[in-house]
Design a protein around this motif. Structure first.
Motif, short mmCIF file in Angstrom:
data_model
loop_
_atom_site.label_atom_id
_atom_site.label_comp_id
_atom_site.label_asym_id
_atom_site.label_seq_id
_atom_site.Cartn_x
_atom_site.Cartn_y
_atom_site.Cartn_z
N VAL A 132 -9.01 3.58 -4.69
CA VAL A 132 -9.90 3.02 -5.73
C VAL A 132 -10.43 4.15 -6.60
N ALA A 133 -10.91 5.22 -5.98
CA ALA A 133 -11.51 6.33 -6.71
C ALA A 133 -10.54 6.91 -7.74
N ARG A 134 -9.26 6.90 -7.41
CA ARG A 134 -8.25 7.44 -8.32
C ARG A 134 -8.31 6.77 -9.69
N TRP A 135 -8.53 5.46 -9.71
CA TRP A 135 -8.48 4.73 -10.99
C TRP A 135 -9.85 4.36 -11.53
N LEU A 186 -17.12 -10.93 -6.12
CA LEU A 186 -16.39 -10.53 -4.92
C LEU A 186 -15.28 -11.54 -4.70
N ALA A 187 -14.09 -11.03 -4.43
CA ALA A 187 -12.99 -11.88 -4.02
C ALA A 187 -13.08 -12.01 -2.50
N ALA A 237 -13.76 -13.50 3.92
CA ALA A 237 -13.99 -12.05 4.07
C ALA A 237 -13.79 -11.34 2.72
N PRO A 238 -14.72 -10.44 2.32
CA PRO A 238 -14.57 -9.74 1.06
C PRO A 238 -13.35 -8.82 1.07
N VAL A 285 -8.76 -3.87 -5.29
CA VAL A 285 -8.58 -4.34 -3.92
C VAL A 285 -9.24 -3.28 -3.04
N GLY A 286 -10.22 -3.69 -2.24
CA GLY A 286 -11.01 -2.74 -1.48
C GLY A 286 -10.33 -2.13 -0.27
N ASP A 287 -9.53 -2.89 0.43
CA ASP A 287 -8.91 -2.45 1.68
C ASP A 287 -7.54 -1.84 1.40
#
Length: 192
Positions: free
Chosen positions: A28-31, A59-60, A65-66, A102-104
């Protein structure tokens, strides 16, 4: 193209710890290139969570579950953003935009981003009756992101230079668009 098990809810301040965690993850941090201090997350997400800003941070949730974050806004509410887009594309009245993650990291490359985008488009058409289209700029180097947009049915309408979110990227961007479908679609879980 709604997705069974995929629902949306507004981000609240109780979610900020999760957002900090996601924003700090390398994929995530990359973008997103976002500060992850509690103060930065409060500064950048607090106004929308409190209803003080016209954008929506959602939140999706997959089976409750998020799994991701999506930001949605009417472009007219952000004139500086329209000014950046205008040299590259026509920005009609009612145009909206999205940004997403996408968090995971274990869910990357499995179609979740595409499912989130397709689902939120259905939500936009149902919840925002004046929305005419969705325009999404994406860094040309972010192949996963623009491929997810294409798989969700958006079409590339332009290429050009924009200020990158991450200074390590060049200014090259692709712009994608989805137009409001002619027949309305119901969205489970939204009451619409």
């Amino acid at each position: 193209m709604t997705e069974p098990g995929l629902t949306w809810r507004r981000v609240t301040e109780a979610d900020f710890g999760l957002l900090r965690e996601w924003l700090a993850r390398p994929h995530v941090a990359r973008w997103w290139n976002h500060e992850t201090s509690p103060e930065a997350v409060m500064r950048d997400f607090g106004p929308a969570a409190r209803g003080e800003e016209p954008s929506e941070d959602l939140l999706a949730l997959l089976d409750g579950a998020p799994v991701g974050l999506l930001q949605c806004c009417l472009l007219a509410d952000y004139p500086e953003y329209v000014a950046e887009l205008a040299p590259l594309v026509d920005v009609p009245a009612g145009a909206m935009s999205i940004d997403y993650l996408v968090g995971d990291p274990d869910r990357i490359g499995r179609g979740l981003g595409t499912r989130m985008i397709a689902s939120v488009l259905d939500r936009i058409w149902a919840v925002h009756p004046s929305a005419t289209c969705v325009i999404v700029p994406v860094a040309a180097a972010n192949r996963r992101s623009w491929r997810a947009l294409e798989k969700a049915g958006l079409r590339r309408i332009a290429e050009g230079e924009m200020e990158p979110d991450n200074p390590v990227d060049g200014p090259a961007h692709f712009l994608y668009r989805a137009d409001r479908p002619s027949a309305p679609r119901a969205v489970p879980g939204t009451g619409a």
